[in-house]
Design an enzyme around this catalytic site. Structure first.
Site, PDB file in Angstrom:
ATOM      1  N   GLU A  66      19.810   1.894   4.221  1.00 35.08           N
ATOM      2  CA  GLU A  66      18.790   0.990   4.754  1.00 35.08           C
ATOM      3  C   GLU A  66      17.415   1.341   4.200  1.00 35.08           C
ATOM      4  O   GLU A  66      16.405   0.778   4.623  1.00 35.08           O
ATOM      5  CB  GLU A  66      18.763   1.041   6.282  1.00 35.08           C
ATOM      6  N   CYS A  98      22.158   2.030  10.137  1.00 32.64           N
ATOM      7  CA  CYS A  98      22.947   3.231   9.812  1.00 32.64           C
ATOM      8  C   CYS A  98      24.426   2.946   9.581  1.00 32.64           C
ATOM      9  O   CYS A  98      25.204   3.881   9.368  1.00 32.64           O
ATOM     10  CB  CYS A  98      22.801   4.263  10.928  1.00 32.64           C
ATOM     11  N   SER A 126      21.995   0.296  14.230  1.00 28.94           N
ATOM     12  CA  SER A 126      21.206  -0.551  15.129  1.00 28.94           C
ATOM     13  C   SER A 126      21.259  -2.000  14.696  1.00 28.94           C
ATOM     14  O   SER A 126      21.515  -2.332  13.547  1.00 28.94           O
ATOM     15  CB  SER A 126      19.756  -0.052  15.166  1.00 28.94           C
ATOM     16  N   LYS A 161      25.992  13.735  24.636  1.00 26.94           N
ATOM     17  CA  LYS A 161      26.130  12.697  25.660  1.00 26.94           C
ATOM     18  C   LYS A 161      27.234  11.703  25.292  1.00 26.94           C
ATOM     19  O   LYS A 161      27.927  11.174  26.168  1.00 26.94           O
ATOM     20  CB  LYS A 161      24.803  11.958  25.844  1.00 26.94           C
ATOM     21  N   ASN A 171      18.534  13.338  10.698  1.00 25.79           N
ATOM     22  CA  ASN A 171      19.263  12.075  10.620  1.00 25.79           C
ATOM     23  C   ASN A 171      19.177  11.495   9.214  1.00 25.79           C
ATOM     24  O   ASN A 171      18.095  11.133   8.755  1.00 25.79           O
ATOM     25  CB  ASN A 171      18.677  11.092  11.640  1.00 25.79           C
ATOM     26  N   SER A 186      17.742   1.605  22.439  1.00 27.19           N
ATOM     27  CA  SER A 186      18.630   2.041  21.364  1.00 27.19           C
ATOM     28  C   SER A 186      19.724   2.974  21.883  1.00 27.19           C
ATOM     29  O   SER A 186      20.886   2.877  21.474  1.00 27.19           O
ATOM     30  CB  SER A 186      17.830   2.733  20.258  1.00 27.19           C
ATOM     31  N   THR A 212      12.932  13.187  14.803  1.00 26.95           N
ATOM     32  CA  THR A 212      14.295  12.668  14.658  1.00 26.95           C
ATOM     33  C   THR A 212      14.534  12.111  13.255  1.00 26.95           C
ATOM     34  O   THR A 212      15.506  11.391  13.024  1.00 26.95           O
ATOM     35  CB  THR A 212      14.597  11.575  15.706  1.00 26.95           C
ATOM     36  N   HIS A 227      28.040   9.451  14.612  1.00 27.67           N
ATOM     37  CA  HIS A 227      26.717   9.202  14.036  1.00 27.67           C
ATOM     38  C   HIS A 227      25.706   9.955  14.890  1.00 27.67           C
ATOM     39  O   HIS A 227      25.732   9.864  16.121  1.00 27.67           O
ATOM     40  CB  HIS A 227      26.409   7.705  14.039  1.00 27.67           C
TER      41      HIS A 227
END
EC number: 2.3.3.10
Length: 468
Positions: free
Chosen positions: A85, A119, A359, A259, A327, A211, A161, A250
């Protein structure tokens, strides 16, 4: 062409920049609370580049590194597809620039171009390549999937990030990482959680809370889709996390990965609420996977605790590169696969579940099994006899030593370099990058200049051989 089998990843490697910033030091520089980046995000270091490297130079370096390390014949590649991207040209694909490497060896017959969806582009490029080899259009050659990004954010809460890296994968028959055919759960919808409408800037517009909700919702949906297909094929087996030895995600940041695995355990509970090991989750049975479940701190607390031991054994081995490099967007989940191969010695016959998210949104849950048997029957096709074990791949990639040889840059220098990069990105016209070449390692492609026609020119930093 005779139909082939055992299609998957035959080799995988990553290029990441030589420079990184330490998250603990960045936290102090940003004057935020202790542990916000290292515990709150779960990150250790973050890769970044100045104005000497862009997505084309990084992709070319990644491809050349793969071809060289594995002694792959450039003529043996019949498809090359890029997932990214990081856009530097609204028309010219990154793949077209990589073609300069193949033209040198007389190979201009390569299908595939670039795939764009946040992504998720690398996953779509991978699926296209797998399906090409399965199809009547396959000509017997390998596919190369090149996927990664330069993730940068404006100053503020999102900047830690970021990250950078490009993964290259060799796809073919008789593979080491064999993808499970017909097993794929996909979910897509239209949502504005993360997008880049300002083409004069590398920085995205991000709704962080939305997100995270989208990521977890997509995971829930993909879980159900995959479960349905899994159980239709395996009549006597119920799908759950017990079906797999490892899980790769990812990874925007490592805490979300924790999480996410906990979320999969919650989904297992919803499918089998009477299982005694889930008794602590019974109060949440009626909550199901509704919107409130994404923001329920008590649910998070219990699922994280329940899943912790499994997370350490099944997921943590795949998090090395994401914690060290940050990332890499499209390359993120595939850097997780490479981390797993580099961290675990005995992977033969292991089953791996993979979650890819982009996303906007697009997401898939898919799986592969590992075959390290060098004595397999390899009469499947004429010249596709390339084979490396996962241990071979880990040794060839050598990511732990390469990570330790990087150059740590102070937060002040990191900020200065990103400021230069931002100004350079906004400039239109001929220019020469001003960042130092000292941080570019030998054999790496870099941006030499942009000429008056706005054509980008690249060079490879010479490898100086030492003579006695």
């Amino acid at each position: 062409m005779k139909k082939t089998k055992d299609i998957g990843i035959c080799a995988i490697d990553i290029y990441f920049p030589q420079t990184y910033v330490n998250q603990s030091e960045l936290k102090k520089y940003d004057k935020v609370s202790n542990g916000k980046y290292t515990i709150g995000l779960g990150q250790t270091n973050m890769s970044f580049v100045g104005d000497r490297e862009d997505i084309v130079s990084m992709a070319m370096t990644s491809v050349k590194m793969m071809m060289s390390k594995y002694s792959i014949d450039y003529q043996s590649i019949g498809r090359l597809e890029v997932g990214t991207e990081t856009i530097i040209d609204k028309s010219k694909s990154v793949k077209s620039s990589i073609m300069s490497l193949f033209q040198e060896y007389g190979n201009t017959s390569l299908e595939g171009v670039d795939t764009l969806n946040a992504c998720y582009g690398g996953t779509n490029a991978l699926f296209n390549s797998l399906q090409w080899i399965e199809s009547s259009y396959w000509d017997g050659r390998y596919a190369l999937v090149v996927t990664g990004d330069i993730a940068v954010y404006s100053k503020g809460a999102a900047r830690p990030t970021g990250g950078a890296g490009v993964v290259t994968m060799l796809i073919g028959p008789n593979a080491t990482l064999i993808f499970d055919q017909s097993l794929r759960g996909t979910h897509m919808e239209n949502v504005n959680d993360f997008y880049k409408p300002d083409l004069s800037s590398e920085y995205p517009y991000v709704d962080g809370k939305l997100s995270i909700e989208c990521y977890l919702r997509a995971l829930d949906k993909c879980y159900l889709e995959y479960k349905k297909k899994f159980e239709s094929i395996n009549d006597d087996n119920k799908f759950s996390m017990d079906s797999f030895d490892y899980v790769c995600f990812h990874s925007p940041y490592n805490r979300l990965v924790q999480k996410s695995y906990a979320r999969l355990i919650y989904n297992d509970f919803l499918q089998n609420p009477n299982n005694p090991k889930y008794q602590d989750l019974l109060p949440f049975k009626d909550l199901s996977t509704g919107k409130d479940s994404y923001i329920n701190s008590k649910l998070d607390q219990i699922t994280l605790k329940l899943s912790l031991d499994d997370f350490k054994t099944k997921v943590n081995p795949s998090t090395l590169l994401s914690k060290e490099c940050g990332n890499s967007y499209c390359g993120s989940v595939y850097s997780g696969i490479l981390s797993l191969l580099s961290n675990v010695n005995d992977l033969n016959n292991k089953k791996v579940l993979v979650f890819s998210y982009g996303s906007g949104l697009a997401a898939s849950l898919f799986s592969f099994r590992i075959n390290n048997n060098k004595n397999r029957n390899n009469n499947n096709n004429n010249n596709n006899c390339f084979f490396k074990t996962t241990n071979d791949i880990g040794k060839i990639s050598n990511i732990k030593e390469r990570l330790s040889n990087r150059v740590k840059v102070s937060p002040e220098e990191f900020t200065r370099i990103l400021d230069i990069r931002e100004k350079s990105h906004q400039m239109v016209g001929a220019r020469t990058p001003i960042d130092t070449l000292d941080y570019i390692s030998a054999g790496t492609f870099y941006l030499e200049k942009i000429d008056e026609k706005l054509i980008r020119h690249y060079k490879s930093k010479p490898i100086i051989s030492s003579k006695l």
